[in-house]
Design a protein around this motif. Sequence first.
Motif, PDB file in Angstrom:
ATOM      1  N   SER A 154       3.112  24.681   0.763  1.00 53.82           N
ATOM      2  CA  SER A 154       2.948  26.278   2.006  1.00 53.82           C
ATOM      3  C   SER A 154       2.900  27.584   1.447  1.00 53.82           C
ATOM      4  O   SER A 154       3.655  28.270   2.271  1.00 53.82           O
ATOM      5  N   GLY A 173      14.417  24.092   2.166  1.00 52.72           N
ATOM      6  CA  GLY A 173      14.405  23.728   1.010  1.00 52.72           C
ATOM      7  C   GLY A 173      13.445  24.195   0.752  1.00 52.72           C
ATOM      8  O   GLY A 173      12.437  23.552   0.584  1.00 52.72           O
ATOM      9  N   THR A 174      13.879  24.893   0.195  1.00 52.77           N
ATOM     10  CA  THR A 174      13.591  26.244  -0.796  1.00 52.77           C
ATOM     11  C   THR A 174      12.532  25.536  -2.070  1.00 52.77           C
ATOM     12  O   THR A 174      11.169  26.620  -1.690  1.00 52.77           O
ATOM     13  N   GLY A 175      12.324  24.583  -2.934  1.00 53.85           N
ATOM     14  CA  GLY A 175      12.242  24.321  -3.692  1.00 53.85           C
ATOM     15  C   GLY A 175      11.821  25.662  -4.900  1.00 53.85           C
ATOM     16  O   GLY A 175      12.542  26.580  -4.954  1.00 53.85           O
ATOM     17  N   ILE A 178       8.975  30.163  -2.871  1.00 60.08           N
ATOM     18  CA  ILE A 178       7.704  30.957  -2.592  1.00 60.08           C
ATOM     19  C   ILE A 178       8.069  31.414  -0.893  1.00 60.08           C
ATOM     20  O   ILE A 178       8.004  32.596  -0.416  1.00 60.08           O
ATOM     21  N   GLN A 179       8.280  30.927   0.389  1.00 60.85           N
ATOM     22  CA  GLN A 179       9.013  31.539   1.399  1.00 60.85           C
ATOM     23  C   GLN A 179      10.257  32.706   1.129  1.00 60.85           C
ATOM     24  O   GLN A 179      10.768  33.294   2.251  1.00 60.85           O
ATOM     25  N   ASP A 194      18.718  23.384  -0.906  1.00 65.94           N
ATOM     26  CA  ASP A 194      17.702  23.191  -0.781  1.00 65.94           C
ATOM     27  C   ASP A 194      18.586  21.707  -1.399  1.00 65.94           C
ATOM     28  O   ASP A 194      20.500  21.384  -1.709  1.00 65.94           O
ATOM     29  N   LEU A 195      18.596  20.612  -1.728  1.00 66.05           N
ATOM     30  CA  LEU A 195      18.578  19.348  -1.295  1.00 66.05           C
ATOM     31  C   LEU A 195      19.224  18.742  -3.609  1.00 66.05           C
ATOM     32  O   LEU A 195      20.278  19.174  -4.152  1.00 66.05           O
ATOM     33  N   ASN A 196      18.002  19.784  -3.697  1.00 65.01           N
ATOM     34  CA  ASN A 196      18.256  19.526  -5.228  1.00 65.01           C
ATOM     35  C   ASN A 196      18.576  21.193  -5.997  1.00 65.01           C
ATOM     36  O   ASN A 196      17.798  22.177  -5.838  1.00 65.01           O
ATOM     37  N   SER A 221      21.989  18.917   2.269  1.00 66.20           N
ATOM     38  CA  SER A 221      20.659  18.439   3.246  1.00 66.20           C
ATOM     39  C   SER A 221      20.675  19.346   4.552  1.00 66.20           C
ATOM     40  O   SER A 221      21.883  19.571   4.585  1.00 66.20           O
ATOM     41  N   LEU A 222      19.456  19.047   4.456  1.00 67.17           N
ATOM     42  CA  LEU A 222      19.718  19.811   6.381  1.00 67.17           C
ATOM     43  C   LEU A 222      19.889  21.261   6.548  1.00 67.17           C
ATOM     44  O   LEU A 222      19.991  22.198   6.074  1.00 67.17           O
ATOM     45  N   ASN A 238       9.397  24.630   5.304  1.00 69.94           N
ATOM     46  CA  ASN A 238       8.491  23.246   4.776  1.00 69.94           C
ATOM     47  C   ASN A 238       8.729  22.354   3.730  1.00 69.94           C
ATOM     48  O   ASN A 238       9.108  21.438   2.887  1.00 69.94           O
ATOM     49  N   PRO A 240      10.496  18.375   3.160  1.00 69.53           N
ATOM     50  CA  PRO A 240      10.037  17.118   2.528  1.00 69.53           C
ATOM     51  C   PRO A 240       9.121  16.102   3.813  1.00 69.53           C
ATOM     52  O   PRO A 240      10.655  15.000   4.253  1.00 69.53           O
ATOM     53  N   THR A 250      11.067  14.238  -4.663  1.00 67.68           N
ATOM     54  CA  THR A 250      12.789  14.909  -3.500  1.00 67.68           C
ATOM     55  C   THR A 250      11.656  16.003  -2.731  1.00 67.68           C
ATOM     56  O   THR A 250      12.277  16.053  -1.667  1.00 67.68           O
ATOM     57  N   TYR A 251      10.822  16.173  -3.559  1.00 70.46           N
ATOM     58  CA  TYR A 251      10.532  17.637  -2.948  1.00 70.46           C
ATOM     59  C   TYR A 251       8.945  16.995  -1.919  1.00 70.46           C
ATOM     60  O   TYR A 251       9.221  17.966  -0.788  1.00 70.46           O
TER      61      TYR A 251
HETATM   62  C1  LIG Z   1       7.689  20.765   0.702  1.00 70.35           C
HETATM   63  S1  LIG Z   1       9.175  20.955  -0.913  1.00 70.35           S
HETATM   64  C2  LIG Z   1       8.650  22.797  -0.264  1.00 70.35           C
HETATM   65  C3  LIG Z   1       9.132  24.022  -1.708  1.00 70.35           C
HETATM   66  C4  LIG Z   1       8.909  25.281  -0.880  1.00 70.35           C
HETATM   67  N1  LIG Z   1       9.425  25.734   0.482  1.00 70.35           N
HETATM   68  C5  LIG Z   1       7.430  25.477  -0.152  1.00 70.35           C
HETATM   69  O1  LIG Z   1       7.189  25.996   1.407  1.00 70.35           O
HETATM   70  O2  LIG Z   1       6.505  25.035  -1.109  1.00 70.35           O
HETATM   71  C6  LIG Z   1      10.527  20.436   0.186  1.00 70.35           C
HETATM   72  C7  LIG Z   1      11.909  21.385  -0.555  1.00 70.35           C
HETATM   73  O3  LIG Z   1      12.298  20.132   0.109  1.00 70.35           O
HETATM   74  C8  LIG Z   1      13.484  19.951  -0.821  1.00 70.35           C
HETATM   75  N2  LIG Z   1      14.506  18.342   0.217  1.00 70.35           N
HETATM   76  C9  LIG Z   1      14.147  17.509   0.502  1.00 70.35           C
HETATM   77  N3  LIG Z   1      15.683  17.018   1.188  1.00 70.35           N
HETATM   78  C10 LIG Z   1      16.177  17.854   2.149  1.00 70.35           C
HETATM   79  C11 LIG Z   1      17.500  18.121   2.085  1.00 70.35           C
HETATM   80  N4  LIG Z   1      17.125  16.659   2.956  1.00 70.35           N
HETATM   81  N5  LIG Z   1      18.070  18.851   2.588  1.00 70.35           N
HETATM   82  C12 LIG Z   1      16.965  20.288   2.412  1.00 70.35           C
HETATM   83  N6  LIG Z   1      15.995  20.159   1.305  1.00 70.35           N
HETATM   84  C13 LIG Z   1      15.304  19.157   1.117  1.00 70.35           C
HETATM   85  C14 LIG Z   1      13.137  19.910  -2.234  1.00 70.35           C
HETATM   86  O4  LIG Z   1      13.642  19.430  -3.258  1.00 70.35           O
HETATM   87  C15 LIG Z   1      12.348  20.172  -2.204  1.00 70.35           C
HETATM   88  O5  LIG Z   1      11.798  21.453  -2.541  1.00 70.35           O
END
Ligand SMILES: C[S@@+](CC[C@H](N)C(=O)[O-])C[C@H]1O[C@@H](n2cnc3c(N)ncnc32)[C@H](O)[C@@H]1O
Length: 507
Positions: A154, A173-175, A178-179, A194-196, A221-222, A238, A240, A250-251
């Motif tokens: 991150s 994929g904001t999680g 932080i970004q 985010d997917l989640n 997704s994406l 950032n 998965p 998922t993360y």
């Molecule tokens: C490694 S984490 C990064 C979180 C945060 N952006 C960071 O920089 O710490 C990846 C994130 O992507 C999300 N994710 C997983 N599969 C995804 C998809 N197919 N499309 C979008 N987001 C996805 C996860 O839920 C997770 O929140």
Amino acid sequence: MSNASLHALPSADRPDVAERLRDALLAADFTADGLLDLLGAPAYAALARSETVPALRATRGDTPLQLLVRLFLLQQSVPRARVTGVLPVDDCLASGWLVPGDDGEVTAAVDVRPYGGPDGEDWFIVSDLGCAVGGAGGIGSKDEGVVLGVGGASTTLAGITVRTPVAAALDLGTGSGIQALHAAQHATRVTATDLNPRALHITALTLALSGAPAAELREGSLFEPVRADETYDLIVSNPPFVISPGARLTYRDGGMGGDDLCRTLVQEAGERLREGGFAQFLANWQHVEGEDWQDRLRSWVPRGCDAWIVQREVQDVTQYAELWLRDAGDHRSDPAEYRARYDAWLDEFETRKVKAVGFGWITLRRTGAAEPSITVEEWPHSVEQPLGDTVRAHFERVDYLRAHDDAALLAAHFRLAGEIVQEQVGLPGAEDPEHVVLRQNRGMRRATKVDTVGAGFAGVCDGTLSAGRILDAIAQLVGEDPVSLRDRTPAQIRLLVELGFLEPTTG
Ligand SMILES: C[S@@+](CC[C@H](N)C(=O)[O-])C[C@H]1O[C@@H](n2cnc3c(N)ncnc32)[C@H](O)[C@@H]1O
């Protein structure tokens, strides 16, 4: 997506409570600096390794800061009466930040980690319980939808992101958000996807608690959540990126085979970018038997984009499998189960003929250039973060070099960039060095070999004379034909400009 074992989240519809909570946290010095002062460097660093014992020992007292660290970082319950004067307890209970426990104690519903912004801002990153610090080896839940806090990846992405003011930014994929939080400082509009859905909820909490403007939150997704006609000046992700035998968390596990998720992300980003816009990703990529890894990455770059791809690390398949087995805490499971999982990773790599995995950074910049510039390089050495300006400058130099043929380079004026030293490498006592290295102590901390003409040329570049005039003087000095020197040196000048050792001046 199962969230069965995860805690109910605080309400994202009470910005007033988030603001009061923020004021209370700041008043108690619950900040990155405050935390370091309280814990001391060793306990602070141990937390980042998911080791909580030193921090528990440092927070045995009852100061407001100690109570808050126990509550929001160490998942301890504290007597409600003790935090009544420290936090808006009733509001926090009503909106779900705190949960009532036994015997008049309260616990936190989420982790809250103080996080210092680049300009000294005091921000807070919200994540699932037990996930604020360290790798997921210490995660509080193995639920697939668990949302992690800040990790090394991150902060790496946040550091390399180009921070020019823009109209629209996308954090895919904001999680924990932080970004998006960083982007909110220099983008008028931030979209976080985010997917989640749990991650989107947590992102809303992170932004509110950090006092940042809300982002537009979209699930999917994406690029699915992005409409066909929407484009951005900045896209960061950032993702998965873990190349695993099957999606579990998922993360980190993208759920597409091999490195397909990263490839798709890069390929599809091109048409989502505005002219001049940047897309920046962390990624993992396969080193496949019989294939050049650089060619693999070059093939991902979408049409209409320049690219700069830096491989920072390569791990063989066993190191890679072990890294992610540990990340999920699998090494603490039943040994037979661990062996079976390890085997599954190696099976997956064998099937795909993968011998190693590369880790690195991918930056795209959309440009109308007829001939895109794609640089794929390996740079495993230490760098000086933040690198956002360095990344921007790389692409400016690409533009400059594209617009200047050799004759134009000879007519141009250059200045030696800051903090560059010359190192002479050779046997002890030898009269002449075997080679000369220029090393820059800033940014990427680059080093490059030069010949004596290159070193001499760089040394006199102060913007006064044109490159051609300097070469003529060097030719006279060393007794070489100036025409042949002008003929053979532009390639070296080009490289020194490309790497940032020489900066064009307008003089
Ligand atoms: C490694 S984490 C990064 C979180 C945060 N952006 C960071 O920089 O710490 C990846 C994130 O992507 C999300 N994710 C997983 N599969 C995804 C998809 N197919 N499309 C979008 N987001 C996805 C996860 O839920 C997770 O929140």
